[in-house]
Write a protein that holds these residues in place. Structure first.
Motif, PDB file in Angstrom:
ATOM      1  N   SER A  86      31.039  52.417  19.224  1.00  0.00           N
ATOM      2  CA  SER A  86      32.097  52.988  18.381  1.00  0.00           C
ATOM      3  C   SER A  86      33.427  52.829  19.101  1.00  0.00           C
ATOM      4  CB  SER A  86      31.819  54.456  18.035  1.00  0.00           C
ATOM      5  OG  SER A  86      31.523  55.223  19.180  1.00  0.00           O
ATOM      6  N   THR A  87      34.429  52.415  18.324  1.00  0.00           N
ATOM      7  CA  THR A  87      35.770  52.185  18.852  1.00  0.00           C
ATOM      8  C   THR A  87      36.796  52.646  17.830  1.00  0.00           C
ATOM      9  OG1 THR A  87      35.688  49.916  17.977  1.00  0.00           O
ATOM     10  CG2 THR A  87      35.177  50.196  20.323  1.00  0.00           C
ATOM     11  N   VAL A  88      38.029  52.754  18.291  1.00  0.00           N
ATOM     12  CA  VAL A  88      39.130  53.089  17.396  1.00  0.00           C
ATOM     13  C   VAL A  88      40.350  52.314  17.879  1.00  0.00           C
ATOM     14  CG1 VAL A  88      39.777  55.134  18.745  1.00  0.00           C
ATOM     15  CG2 VAL A  88      40.467  54.975  16.353  1.00  0.00           C
ATOM     16  N   ASN A  89      41.147  51.800  16.944  1.00  0.00           N
ATOM     17  CA  ASN A  89      42.345  51.074  17.361  1.00  0.00           C
ATOM     18  C   ASN A  89      43.550  52.012  17.388  1.00  0.00           C
ATOM     19  OD1 ASN A  89      43.115  51.364  14.666  1.00  0.00           O
ATOM     20  ND2 ASN A  89      43.001  49.182  14.181  1.00  0.00           N
ATOM     21  N   ARG A  90      44.692  51.463  17.746  1.00  0.00           N
ATOM     22  CA  ARG A  90      45.880  52.303  17.879  1.00  0.00           C
ATOM     23  C   ARG A  90      46.320  52.881  16.542  1.00  0.00           C
ATOM     24  NH1 ARG A  90      48.054  48.004  21.406  1.00  0.00           N
ATOM     25  NH2 ARG A  90      47.634  48.588  23.567  1.00  0.00           N
ATOM     26  N   ALA A  91      45.937  52.227  15.453  1.00  0.00           N
ATOM     27  CA  ALA A  91      46.304  52.715  14.124  1.00  0.00           C
ATOM     28  C   ALA A  91      45.357  53.812  13.646  1.00  0.00           C
ATOM     29  CB  ALA A  91      46.311  51.561  13.124  1.00  0.00           C
ATOM     30  N   GLY A  92      44.319  54.105  14.433  1.00  0.00           N
ATOM     31  CA  GLY A  92      43.379  55.154  14.071  1.00  0.00           C
ATOM     32  C   GLY A  92      42.199  54.681  13.252  1.00  0.00           C
ATOM     33  N   GLU A  93      42.041  53.366  13.062  1.00  0.00           N
ATOM     34  CA  GLU A  93      40.898  52.839  12.318  1.00  0.00           C
ATOM     35  C   GLU A  93      39.664  52.868  13.207  1.00  0.00           C
ATOM     36  OE1 GLU A  93      43.052  49.576   9.412  1.00  0.00           O
ATOM     37  OE2 GLU A  93      42.751  49.048  11.515  1.00  0.00           O
ATOM     38  N   VAL A  94      38.565  53.397  12.654  1.00  0.00           N
ATOM     39  CA  VAL A  94      37.335  53.590  13.421  1.00  0.00           C
ATOM     40  C   VAL A  94      36.319  52.513  13.060  1.00  0.00           C
ATOM     41  CG1 VAL A  94      35.409  55.158  13.873  1.00  0.00           C
ATOM     42  CG2 VAL A  94      37.729  56.068  13.571  1.00  0.00           C
ATOM     43  N   ASN A  95      35.689  51.962  14.076  1.00  0.00           N
ATOM     44  CA  ASN A  95      34.675  50.935  13.870  1.00  0.00           C
ATOM     45  C   ASN A  95      33.371  51.349  14.552  1.00  0.00           C
ATOM     46  OD1 ASN A  95      34.225  47.976  12.963  1.00  0.00           O
ATOM     47  ND2 ASN A  95      33.428  48.005  15.047  1.00  0.00           N
ATOM     48  N   LEU A  96      32.252  50.961  13.955  1.00  0.00           N
ATOM     49  CA  LEU A  96      30.936  51.215  14.547  1.00  0.00           C
ATOM     50  C   LEU A  96      30.063  49.996  14.292  1.00  0.00           C
ATOM     51  CD1 LEU A  96      28.873  53.182  15.875  1.00  0.00           C
ATOM     52  CD2 LEU A  96      28.295  53.947  13.553  1.00  0.00           C
ATOM     53  N   ALA A  97      29.520  49.405  15.346  1.00  0.00           N
ATOM     54  CA  ALA A  97      28.707  48.198  15.198  1.00  0.00           C
ATOM     55  C   ALA A  97      27.661  48.114  16.304  1.00  0.00           C
ATOM     56  CB  ALA A  97      29.599  46.955  15.224  1.00  0.00           C
ATOM     57  N   PRO A  98      26.475  47.561  15.990  1.00  0.00           N
ATOM     58  CA  PRO A  98      25.421  47.427  16.997  1.00  0.00           C
ATOM     59  C   PRO A  98      25.522  46.088  17.741  1.00  0.00           C
ATOM     60  CG  PRO A  98      24.537  46.897  14.831  1.00  0.00           C
ATOM     61  CD  PRO A  98      25.998  47.219  14.637  1.00  0.00           C
TER      62      PRO A  98
ATOM     63  N   LEU B  62      26.884  58.224   8.100  1.00  0.00           N
ATOM     64  CA  LEU B  62      26.702  58.805   9.425  1.00  0.00           C
ATOM     65  C   LEU B  62      27.847  59.760   9.733  1.00  0.00           C
ATOM     66  CD1 LEU B  62      25.726  55.557  11.327  1.00  0.00           C
ATOM     67  CD2 LEU B  62      24.294  57.611  11.247  1.00  0.00           C
ATOM     68  N   ALA B  63      27.515  60.893  10.305  1.00  0.00           N
ATOM     69  CA  ALA B  63      28.547  61.850  10.697  1.00  0.00           C
ATOM     70  C   ALA B  63      29.108  61.478  12.059  1.00  0.00           C
ATOM     71  CB  ALA B  63      27.963  63.257  10.735  1.00  0.00           C
ATOM     72  N   MET B  64      30.415  61.670  12.212  1.00  0.00           N
ATOM     73  CA  MET B  64      31.066  61.472  13.498  1.00  0.00           C
ATOM     74  C   MET B  64      31.076  62.789  14.261  1.00  0.00           C
ATOM     75  SD  MET B  64      34.536  59.421  12.500  1.00  0.00           S
ATOM     76  CE  MET B  64      34.558  58.138  11.234  1.00  0.00           C
ATOM     77  N   ALA B  65      31.093  62.672  15.582  1.00  0.00           N
ATOM     78  CA  ALA B  65      31.292  63.836  16.445  1.00  0.00           C
ATOM     79  C   ALA B  65      32.389  63.471  17.440  1.00  0.00           C
ATOM     80  CB  ALA B  65      30.010  64.204  17.181  1.00  0.00           C
ATOM     81  N   PRO B  66      33.244  64.418  17.787  1.00  0.00           N
ATOM     82  CA  PRO B  66      34.322  64.091  18.714  1.00  0.00           C
ATOM     83  C   PRO B  66      33.794  63.837  20.123  1.00  0.00           C
ATOM     84  CG  PRO B  66      34.285  66.440  18.272  1.00  0.00           C
ATOM     85  CD  PRO B  66      33.289  65.818  17.339  1.00  0.00           C
ATOM     86  N   SER B  67      34.435  62.911  20.806  1.00  0.00           N
ATOM     87  CA  SER B  67      34.133  62.692  22.214  1.00  0.00           C
ATOM     88  C   SER B  67      34.971  63.669  23.030  1.00  0.00           C
ATOM     89  CB  SER B  67      34.449  61.249  22.598  1.00  0.00           C
ATOM     90  OG  SER B  67      33.598  60.348  21.907  1.00  0.00           O
ATOM     91  N   ARG B  68      34.648  63.803  24.305  1.00  0.00           N
ATOM     92  CA  ARG B  68      35.371  64.737  25.171  1.00  0.00           C
ATOM     93  C   ARG B  68      36.524  64.070  25.911  1.00  0.00           C
ATOM     94  NH1 ARG B  68      32.269  69.174  27.041  1.00  0.00           N
ATOM     95  NH2 ARG B  68      30.937  69.925  25.350  1.00  0.00           N
ATOM     96  N   LEU B  69      36.289  62.840  26.410  1.00  0.00           N
ATOM     97  CA  LEU B  69      37.241  62.206  27.321  1.00  0.00           C
ATOM     98  C   LEU B  69      37.872  60.930  26.787  1.00  0.00           C
ATOM     99  CD1 LEU B  69      35.176  62.653  30.626  1.00  0.00           C
ATOM    100  CD2 LEU B  69      36.980  64.142  29.728  1.00  0.00           C
ATOM    101  N   VAL B  70      37.350  60.415  25.671  1.00  0.00           N
ATOM    102  CA  VAL B  70      37.904  59.194  25.081  1.00  0.00           C
ATOM    103  C   VAL B  70      38.172  59.445  23.605  1.00  0.00           C
ATOM    104  CG1 VAL B  70      36.743  57.696  26.750  1.00  0.00           C
ATOM    105  CG2 VAL B  70      35.629  58.206  24.558  1.00  0.00           C
TER     106      VAL B  70
ATOM    107  N   ARG C  28      31.762  59.631  18.473  1.00  0.00           N
ATOM    108  CA  ARG C  28      30.385  59.196  18.711  1.00  0.00           C
ATOM    109  C   ARG C  28      29.554  59.472  17.473  1.00  0.00           C
ATOM    110  NH1 ARG C  28      27.658  63.980  20.543  1.00  0.00           N
ATOM    111  NH2 ARG C  28      29.167  65.664  20.814  1.00  0.00           N
ATOM    112  N   VAL C  29      28.355  58.900  17.437  1.00  0.00           N
ATOM    113  CA  VAL C  29      27.422  59.152  16.342  1.00  0.00           C
ATOM    114  C   VAL C  29      26.807  60.529  16.569  1.00  0.00           C
ATOM    115  CG1 VAL C  29      25.294  58.389  15.196  1.00  0.00           C
ATOM    116  CG2 VAL C  29      26.948  56.685  16.035  1.00  0.00           C
ATOM    117  N   ALA C  30      27.061  61.454  15.667  1.00  0.00           N
ATOM    118  CA  ALA C  30      26.637  62.841  15.869  1.00  0.00           C
ATOM    119  C   ALA C  30      25.129  62.971  16.048  1.00  0.00           C
ATOM    120  CB  ALA C  30      27.110  63.699  14.696  1.00  0.00           C
TER     121      ALA C  30
END
Length: 202
Positions: free
Chosen positions: A29-41, A107-115, A119-121
């Protein structure tokens, strides 16, 4: 049989990924500077070292995961358990930029702590990572391959308590999913233990 890689295998399907298998799946899971979220295996995924804890994934081409990780310097590697396998495959869809695979796969998202990337909840474990380097491997002739290898140091680890048994992560209960060749996958359903020998003590 034997074949030279440069001359082709002559088989109906490429055996390379089936030979180097099973491979753990980094559900990135990643996010760009524009706030777009991506998830890929990514099945080209593994760990480099434990001290420090460094993992990597390899993208064949300029895909969002590698692009976003390079842009922001962060990613999360989520564990794929057997009960999440079908949803994991859905996130491999070639969705257009701006469409998050979290929603597509329900899929539900869960917040990360340090980045910043979520994450995948429902994942039994997740690794929060900060990029340490990005490699572009070369072929024998010196030309760049299409692969982009993203390495990241794990700065935070999430483990669902339901998968801890006597202080040990229960791999069988999680049913860790690995990629085989072709369209095949495997999940851990049994394990066996062996201890390494110590010179002069066996």
């Amino acid at each position: 049989m034997f074949y030279e890689s440069s001359k082709g295998h002559g088989l109906p399907h490429d055996p390379s990924k089936a030979i180097v298998a099973p491979r753990p799946i980094g559900w990135i899971s990643t996010v760009n500077r524009a706030g777009e979220v991506n998830l890929a295996p990514y099945s080209f995924f593994n760990a480099f070292s434990t001290r420090p804890f460094i993992v990597w994934f390899s993208s064949e081409g300029e895909k969002d995961s590698a692009t976003f990780a390079e842009e922001t310097g962060e990613f999360v590697a989520n564990l794929v358990s057997r009960d999440l396998a079908e949803k994991m495959v859905r996130t491999a869809v070639d969705a257009p930029r701006g469409v998050t695979e979290f929603d597509y796969a329900d899929l539900a998202m869960a917040p990360s702590r340090l980045v910043a990337p979520p994450r995948v909840a429902a994942a039994p474990a997740a690794l929060e990572c900060r990029v340490t380097e990005i490699l572009r491997p070369k072929a024998l002739d010196g030309t760049l391959t299409s692969a982009i290898v993203v390495a990241g140091e794990v700065v935070g680890v999430h483990i669902d308590d339901a998968f801890l048994k006597d202080g040990i992560f229960d791999i069988v209960r999680a049913g860790n999913v690995g990629r085989l060749g072709y369209m095949d996958y495997a999940s851990v359903s049994e394990i066996f233990s062996m201890r390494r020998p110590h010179w002069g003590k066996d």
